[in-house]
Design a protein around this motif. Structure first.
Motif, PDB file in Angstrom:
ATOM      1  N   SER A  50      -9.580   9.102   8.863  1.00 30.55           N
ATOM      2  CA  SER A  50      -8.769  10.133   8.204  1.00 30.55           C
ATOM      3  C   SER A  50      -9.654  11.080   7.398  1.00 30.55           C
ATOM      4  CB  SER A  50      -7.752   9.469   7.272  1.00 30.55           C
ATOM      5  OG  SER A  50      -8.409   8.956   6.117  1.00 30.55           O
ATOM      6  N   THR A  91       4.012   3.576   4.240  1.00 31.02           N
ATOM      7  CA  THR A  91       2.722   3.633   4.930  1.00 31.02           C
ATOM      8  C   THR A  91       2.687   2.581   6.033  1.00 31.02           C
ATOM      9  OG1 THR A  91       1.646   4.344   2.887  1.00 31.02           O
ATOM     10  CG2 THR A  91       0.223   3.455   4.599  1.00 31.02           C
ATOM     11  N   LEU A 113      -2.647   6.737   8.820  1.00 30.54           N
ATOM     12  CA  LEU A 113      -2.149   7.982   8.255  1.00 30.54           C
ATOM     13  C   LEU A 113      -1.811   8.922   9.408  1.00 30.54           C
ATOM     14  CD1 LEU A 113      -1.777   9.770   5.684  1.00 30.54           C
ATOM     15  CD2 LEU A 113      -4.141  10.515   6.030  1.00 30.54           C
ATOM     16  N   ASN A 122      -6.977   5.221   7.724  1.00 35.05           N
ATOM     17  CA  ASN A 122      -7.133   5.641   6.343  1.00 35.05           C
ATOM     18  C   ASN A 122      -7.723   4.548   5.459  1.00 35.05           C
ATOM     19  OD1 ASN A 122      -6.747   7.841   4.493  1.00 35.05           O
ATOM     20  ND2 ASN A 122      -5.104   6.658   3.547  1.00 35.05           N
TER      21      ASN A 122
END
Length: 134
Positions: A50, A91, A113, A122
C-alpha cells in the motif's frame, strides 16, 4: 411478504458474491507478492504494498531488506495456504499459513487496503504458531 423475502435473498446473494470476489482478489494480491519474493523480484513485490507501506520504507530495496530480515518465512516461502478472511472494524484481514523453506509453519495476518489500484497489502502480523498435533 414474499417480495420482502425475495429482496432479502437477492441482497444476501449479491453481498456473498462481492465477498467472494474480494476474497479471490485479496488472495491473488498476497499470492503474487509471495511469488515475487520467491523469484527475488523485490520491485514486483513492492507494487503490492500500500502507499502507507511504500511511504514507510521509501523504496523497494529497503522494503525487501525488511522482509528478508523480519519475515524470513515470507522471503523463503515454500507453501502457502489461505485461511479465513475477516472484517475487523471495517478493515479486511486475511490469515495465511506459510511453510518456510525448513518446513516450519507460520500464520500471518495480512491487513488489506482497497485503493483505486485495487487491493494492496497494508501490513502483516506474525501470529502465534499453530498447534500441530502428532
Amino acid at each position: 411478504m414474499k417480495r420482502l423475502f425475495t429482496l432479502v435473498i437477492g441482497l444476501w446473494c449479491a453481498a456473498t458474491s462481492l465477498m467472494a470476489q474480494d476474497s479471490d482478489a485479496i488472495e491473488d494480491v498476497i499470492g503474487s507478492q509471495l511469488q515475487a519474493f520467491t523469484d527475488r523480484d523485490v520491485n514486483a513485490a513492492w507494487q503490492y504494498a500500500s502507499p502507507n507501506i511504500q511511504g514507510l520504507f521509501g523504496n523497494p530495496d529497503n522494503f525487501g531488506m525488511m522482509v528478508q530480515r523480519g519475515y524470513p518465512m515470507v522471503w523463503n516461502n515454500a507453501e502457502v495456504r489461505f485461511l479465513e478472511l475477516r472484517e475487523i472494524r471495517g478493515t479486511q484481514w486475511q490469515k495465511v499459513m506459510i511453510r518456510d523453506a525448513n518446513g516450519g509453519l507460520h500464520v500471518l495476518d495480512y491487513q488489506m487496503l482497497e485503493t483505486s489500484d485495487g487491493w494492496q497489502i497494508n501490513g502483516v502480523q506474525l501470529l502465534p504458531s499453530p498447534d500441530v498435533g502428532a
